[in-house]
Design a protein around this motif. Structure first.
Motif, PDB file in Angstrom:
ATOM      1  N   LEU A   1       0.862  -1.047  -0.072  1.00 35.04           N
ATOM      2  CA  LEU A   1       0.011  -0.019  -0.075  1.00 35.04           C
ATOM      3  C   LEU A   1       0.871   1.274  -0.220  1.00 35.04           C
ATOM      4  CD1 LEU A   1      -2.900  -0.999   2.542  1.00 35.04           C
ATOM      5  CD2 LEU A   1      -2.878  -0.769   0.054  1.00 35.04           C
ATOM      6  N   ARG A   2       1.957   1.250   0.815  1.00 32.12           N
ATOM      7  CA  ARG A   2       2.853   2.246   0.834  1.00 32.12           C
ATOM      8  C   ARG A   2       3.486   2.625  -0.571  1.00 32.12           C
ATOM      9  NH1 ARG A   2       3.880   4.624   5.673  1.00 32.12           N
ATOM     10  NH2 ARG A   2       3.397   3.457   7.618  1.00 32.12           N
ATOM     11  N   ILE A   3       3.888   1.656  -1.149  1.00 32.62           N
ATOM     12  CA  ILE A   3       4.587   1.529  -2.468  1.00 32.62           C
ATOM     13  C   ILE A   3       3.629   2.199  -3.488  1.00 32.62           C
ATOM     14  CG2 ILE A   3       5.512   0.439  -4.440  1.00 32.62           C
ATOM     15  CD1 ILE A   3       6.715  -1.560  -2.208  1.00 32.62           C
ATOM     16  N   ILE A   4       2.455   1.596  -3.518  1.00 30.55           N
ATOM     17  CA  ILE A   4       1.351   2.197  -4.368  1.00 30.55           C
ATOM     18  C   ILE A   4       1.218   3.472  -4.112  1.00 30.55           C
ATOM     19  CG2 ILE A   4      -1.088   1.733  -5.090  1.00 30.55           C
ATOM     20  CD1 ILE A   4      -0.702  -1.007  -4.675  1.00 30.55           C
ATOM     21  N   ASN A   5       0.950   3.898  -2.883  1.00 31.19           N
ATOM     22  CA  ASN A   5       0.539   5.225  -2.402  1.00 31.19           C
ATOM     23  C   ASN A   5       1.765   6.270  -3.024  1.00 31.19           C
ATOM     24  OD1 ASN A   5      -1.192   7.416  -1.173  1.00 31.19           O
ATOM     25  ND2 ASN A   5       0.544   7.378  -0.031  1.00 31.19           N
ATOM     26  N   ALA A   6       2.972   6.002  -2.738  1.00 33.10           N
ATOM     27  CA  ALA A   6       4.312   6.751  -3.192  1.00 33.10           C
ATOM     28  C   ALA A   6       4.221   6.779  -4.929  1.00 33.10           C
ATOM     29  CB  ALA A   6       5.557   5.947  -2.889  1.00 33.10           C
ATOM     30  N   ILE A   7       3.859   5.872  -5.624  1.00 38.66           N
ATOM     31  CA  ILE A   7       3.773   5.993  -7.089  1.00 38.66           C
ATOM     32  C   ILE A   7       2.597   6.962  -7.381  1.00 38.66           C
ATOM     33  CG2 ILE A   7       3.090   4.629  -9.302  1.00 38.66           C
ATOM     34  CD1 ILE A   7       4.531   2.089  -7.808  1.00 38.66           C
TER      35      ILE A   7
ATOM     36  N   GLU B   1       2.942  10.392  -9.591  1.00 40.39           N
ATOM     37  CA  GLU B   1       2.230  10.442 -10.789  1.00 40.39           C
ATOM     38  C   GLU B   1       1.475  11.814 -10.671  1.00 40.39           C
ATOM     39  OE1 GLU B   1       2.396   9.112 -13.856  1.00 40.39           O
ATOM     40  OE2 GLU B   1       4.207   8.151 -13.024  1.00 40.39           O
ATOM     41  N   GLU B   2       1.152  12.214  -9.417  1.00 43.41           N
ATOM     42  CA  GLU B   2       0.200  13.494  -9.362  1.00 43.41           C
ATOM     43  C   GLU B   2       0.824  14.850  -9.435  1.00 43.41           C
ATOM     44  OE1 GLU B   2      -3.389  11.635  -6.613  1.00 43.41           O
ATOM     45  OE2 GLU B   2      -1.878  12.665  -5.532  1.00 43.41           O
ATOM     46  N   LYS B   3       2.292  14.764  -9.042  1.00 45.93           N
ATOM     47  CA  LYS B   3       2.931  15.870  -8.938  1.00 45.93           C
ATOM     48  C   LYS B   3       3.562  15.917 -10.349  1.00 45.93           C
ATOM     49  CE  LYS B   3       4.660  14.974  -4.652  1.00 45.93           C
ATOM     50  NZ  LYS B   3       5.879  14.649  -3.559  1.00 45.93           N
ATOM     51  N   GLU B   4       3.629  17.325 -10.846  1.00 48.09           N
ATOM     52  CA  GLU B   4       4.159  17.622 -12.193  1.00 48.09           C
ATOM     53  C   GLU B   4       5.571  17.836 -12.018  1.00 48.09           C
ATOM     54  OE1 GLU B   4       4.206  21.308 -15.402  1.00 48.09           O
ATOM     55  OE2 GLU B   4       2.498  20.812 -14.139  1.00 48.09           O
ATOM     56  N   VAL B   5       6.458  16.761 -12.542  1.00 49.69           N
ATOM     57  CA  VAL B   5       7.908  16.697 -12.692  1.00 49.69           C
ATOM     58  C   VAL B   5       8.300  17.650 -13.716  1.00 49.69           C
ATOM     59  CG1 VAL B   5       9.722  15.087 -12.713  1.00 49.69           C
ATOM     60  CG2 VAL B   5       7.475  14.319 -11.967  1.00 49.69           C
ATOM     61  N   PRO B   6       9.140  18.605 -13.399  1.00 48.98           N
ATOM     62  CA  PRO B   6       9.748  19.408 -14.199  1.00 48.98           C
ATOM     63  C   PRO B   6      10.952  18.687 -14.837  1.00 48.98           C
ATOM     64  CG  PRO B   6      10.656  19.910 -12.020  1.00 48.98           C
ATOM     65  CD  PRO B   6       9.546  18.875 -11.615  1.00 48.98           C
ATOM     66  N   GLN B   7      10.964  19.084 -16.141  1.00 47.82           N
ATOM     67  CA  GLN B   7      11.984  18.335 -16.957  1.00 47.82           C
ATOM     68  C   GLN B   7      13.383  19.384 -17.003  1.00 47.82           C
ATOM     69  OE1 GLN B   7      11.504  15.382 -18.620  1.00 47.82           O
ATOM     70  NE2 GLN B   7       9.649  15.241 -17.457  1.00 47.82           N
TER      71      GLN B   7
ATOM     72  N   LYS C   1      14.247   4.777   4.357  1.00 50.14           N
ATOM     73  CA  LYS C   1      14.349   5.656   5.474  1.00 50.14           C
ATOM     74  C   LYS C   1      13.261   6.573   5.318  1.00 50.14           C
ATOM     75  CE  LYS C   1      18.830   4.812   7.204  1.00 50.14           C
ATOM     76  NZ  LYS C   1      20.205   5.173   7.308  1.00 50.14           N
ATOM     77  N   LYS C   2      13.246   7.202   4.316  1.00 54.99           N
ATOM     78  CA  LYS C   2      12.300   8.264   4.060  1.00 54.99           C
ATOM     79  C   LYS C   2      11.072   7.927   3.640  1.00 54.99           C
ATOM     80  CE  LYS C   2      11.981  12.382   0.888  1.00 54.99           C
ATOM     81  NZ  LYS C   2      12.486  13.212  -0.190  1.00 54.99           N
ATOM     82  N   TYR C   3      10.764   6.949   2.819  1.00 56.15           N
ATOM     83  CA  TYR C   3       9.203   6.261   2.491  1.00 56.15           C
ATOM     84  C   TYR C   3       8.764   5.103   3.545  1.00 56.15           C
ATOM     85  CZ  TYR C   3       9.693   9.638  -1.250  1.00 56.15           C
ATOM     86  OH  TYR C   3       9.997  11.026  -1.736  1.00 56.15           O
ATOM     87  N   GLY C   4       9.737   4.583   4.148  1.00 55.81           N
ATOM     88  CA  GLY C   4       9.394   3.501   4.870  1.00 55.81           C
ATOM     89  C   GLY C   4       9.025   2.172   4.234  1.00 55.81           C
ATOM     90  N   VAL C   5       9.466   1.982   2.855  1.00 58.58           N
ATOM     91  CA  VAL C   5       9.424   0.839   2.118  1.00 58.58           C
ATOM     92  C   VAL C   5      10.492   0.087   1.871  1.00 58.58           C
ATOM     93  CG1 VAL C   5       7.484   1.745   1.002  1.00 58.58           C
ATOM     94  CG2 VAL C   5       9.503   2.168   0.018  1.00 58.58           C
TER      95      VAL C   5
END
Length: 74
Positions: A22-28, A32-38, A70-74
């Protein structure tokens, strides 16, 4: 793997409350929701050149993975 099989596997993990998955899916989803600058090609080229000239300054996959765990607990 077929899309329907992937959906079923994800659904099973969600229904059974596999917290790690669930944590991995949530992180994904959050990523995906964030606009990643190129980055402009010039900057990428400059960084690649720096890495080729200074490979010892990089981090191993184990170091990167440890920070992410450590940061995301996965």
């Amino acid at each position: 793997m077929e899309t329907s099989k992937i959906k079923n596997r994800i659904r099973d993990n969600i229904e059974h409350g596999n917290e790690r998955i669930l944590r991995i899916i949530n992180a994904i989803i959050e990523t995906e929701e964030k606009e990643v600058p190129q980055l402009p090609k010039e900057i990428l080229d400059e960084r690649w050149k720096h890495h080729q000239e200074n490979p010892e300054e990089g981090k191993t996959w184990e170091e990167v993975k440890s920070v992410l765990q450590k940061k995301y607990g996965v």
